[in-house]
Write a protein that holds these residues in place. Structure first.
Motif, PDB file in Angstrom:
ATOM      1  N   TYR A 255       0.840  -1.199   0.000  1.00 54.16           N
ATOM      2  CA  TYR A 255       0.000   0.000   0.000  1.00 54.16           C
ATOM      3  C   TYR A 255       0.869   1.241   0.000  1.00 54.16           C
TER       4      TYR A 255
ATOM      5  N   LEU B  83      -7.626   1.429   5.830  1.00 52.04           N
ATOM      6  CA  LEU B  83      -7.269   0.730   4.592  1.00 52.04           C
ATOM      7  C   LEU B  83      -7.925   1.384   3.382  1.00 52.04           C
TER       8      LEU B  83
ATOM      9  N   THR C  84      -5.955   4.241   1.835  1.00 49.14           N
ATOM     10  CA  THR C  84      -4.638   4.018   1.237  1.00 49.14           C
ATOM     11  C   THR C  84      -4.790   3.895  -0.276  1.00 49.14           C
ATOM     12  N   SER C  85      -3.673   3.710  -0.956  1.00 49.16           N
ATOM     13  CA  SER C  85      -3.662   3.307  -2.359  1.00 49.16           C
ATOM     14  C   SER C  85      -3.079   1.914  -2.409  1.00 49.16           C
ATOM     15  N   VAL C  86      -3.657   1.042  -3.236  1.00 43.61           N
ATOM     16  CA  VAL C  86      -3.187  -0.335  -3.368  1.00 43.61           C
ATOM     17  C   VAL C  86      -3.017  -0.659  -4.846  1.00 43.61           C
TER      18      VAL C  86
ATOM     19  N   TRP D 228      -2.338   1.915  -9.753  1.00 45.96           N
ATOM     20  CA  TRP D 228      -2.722   1.904  -8.344  1.00 45.96           C
ATOM     21  C   TRP D 228      -4.142   2.417  -8.234  1.00 45.96           C
TER      22      TRP D 228
ATOM     23  N   GLY E 185      -7.748   2.290  -1.813  1.00 47.85           N
ATOM     24  CA  GLY E 185      -7.807   1.125  -0.942  1.00 47.85           C
ATOM     25  C   GLY E 185      -9.209   0.590  -0.709  1.00 47.85           C
TER      26      GLY E 185
END
Length: 196
Positions: A17, A64, A67-69, A78, A81
């Motif tokens: 992440y 979560l 975030t960026s995932v 990306w 999240g």
């Protein structure tokens, strides 16, 4: 199907992440059903949302979501999240929901195994991160209340308070309490998210 059966689960294990630049997603509660969901701040009927969540999972879930995932691979693209939770839209009308401040959320306990330090669950093509949780001994955070919470959520695992995170790890903020069998985290361990 009961309300408990419909609740979304948190992703397990270590995630790849990136920290957010801004907080995009917030927790909301339905004014009648009391269900908790996560939705874009300033939500409308078309806003991306995920839920319902157990109150015990909300704090971790909203962190979560913000975030960026990676979308399959660290090389990109990306994505937000919230995509970890298969987002949809809020049920009903957007006016049926009210925001819940993060500071009011319950503490969340995330359980890990030794393999979670070197493996990630949401990326397959690149090398896993090698940073390990760094723990600082801080006796003042160990309380009976917190110890009991971890004992309950760890389902009988014999974990004891060992300190706090010295830096963020797996979307847990710096200062999050860490419980384990040893300070090496070479077996099962838990990290507690505290509201701020």
């Amino acid at each position: 199907m009961s309300d408990t059966d419909r609740r979304l689960s948190l992703p397990r294990g270590r995630l790849l992440y990136r920290e957010p630049d801004t907080i995009t997603y917030v927790v909301v509660q339905h004014i009648r059903t009391r269900e908790h969901w996560i939705v874009e701040d300033g939500w409308s009927d078309d806003s991306e949302a995920a839920g319902p969540f157990s109150p015990d999972d909300l704090l971790r879930a909203v962190r979560l979501a913000n975030t960026s995932v990676p979308d399959g691979c660290e090389l990109g693209p990306w994505q937000p999240g919230i995509r970890l939770f298969e987002p949809t839209r809020l049920p009903g009308h957007s006016n049926d929901w009210t925001r819940v401040e993060t500071a009011w959320l319950s503490r969340t306990v995330a359980l890990y195994s030794e393999s979670d330090i070197t493996q990630v669950s949401n990326e397959r093509c690149c090398e896993a991160p090698t940073d390990i949780p760094r723990v600082r001994v801080e006796p003042s955070l160990s309380t009976t209340d917190l110890d009991d919470l971890v004992r309950t959520r760890a389902h009988g695992a014999q974990l004891r308070y060992i300190g706090v995170l010295r830096r963020p790890w797996n979307a847990h903020p710096e200062g999050s309490p860490v419980y384990g069998r040893s300070t090496d985290l070479d077996e099962a361990f838990a990290v507690v998210d505290l509201p701020r």
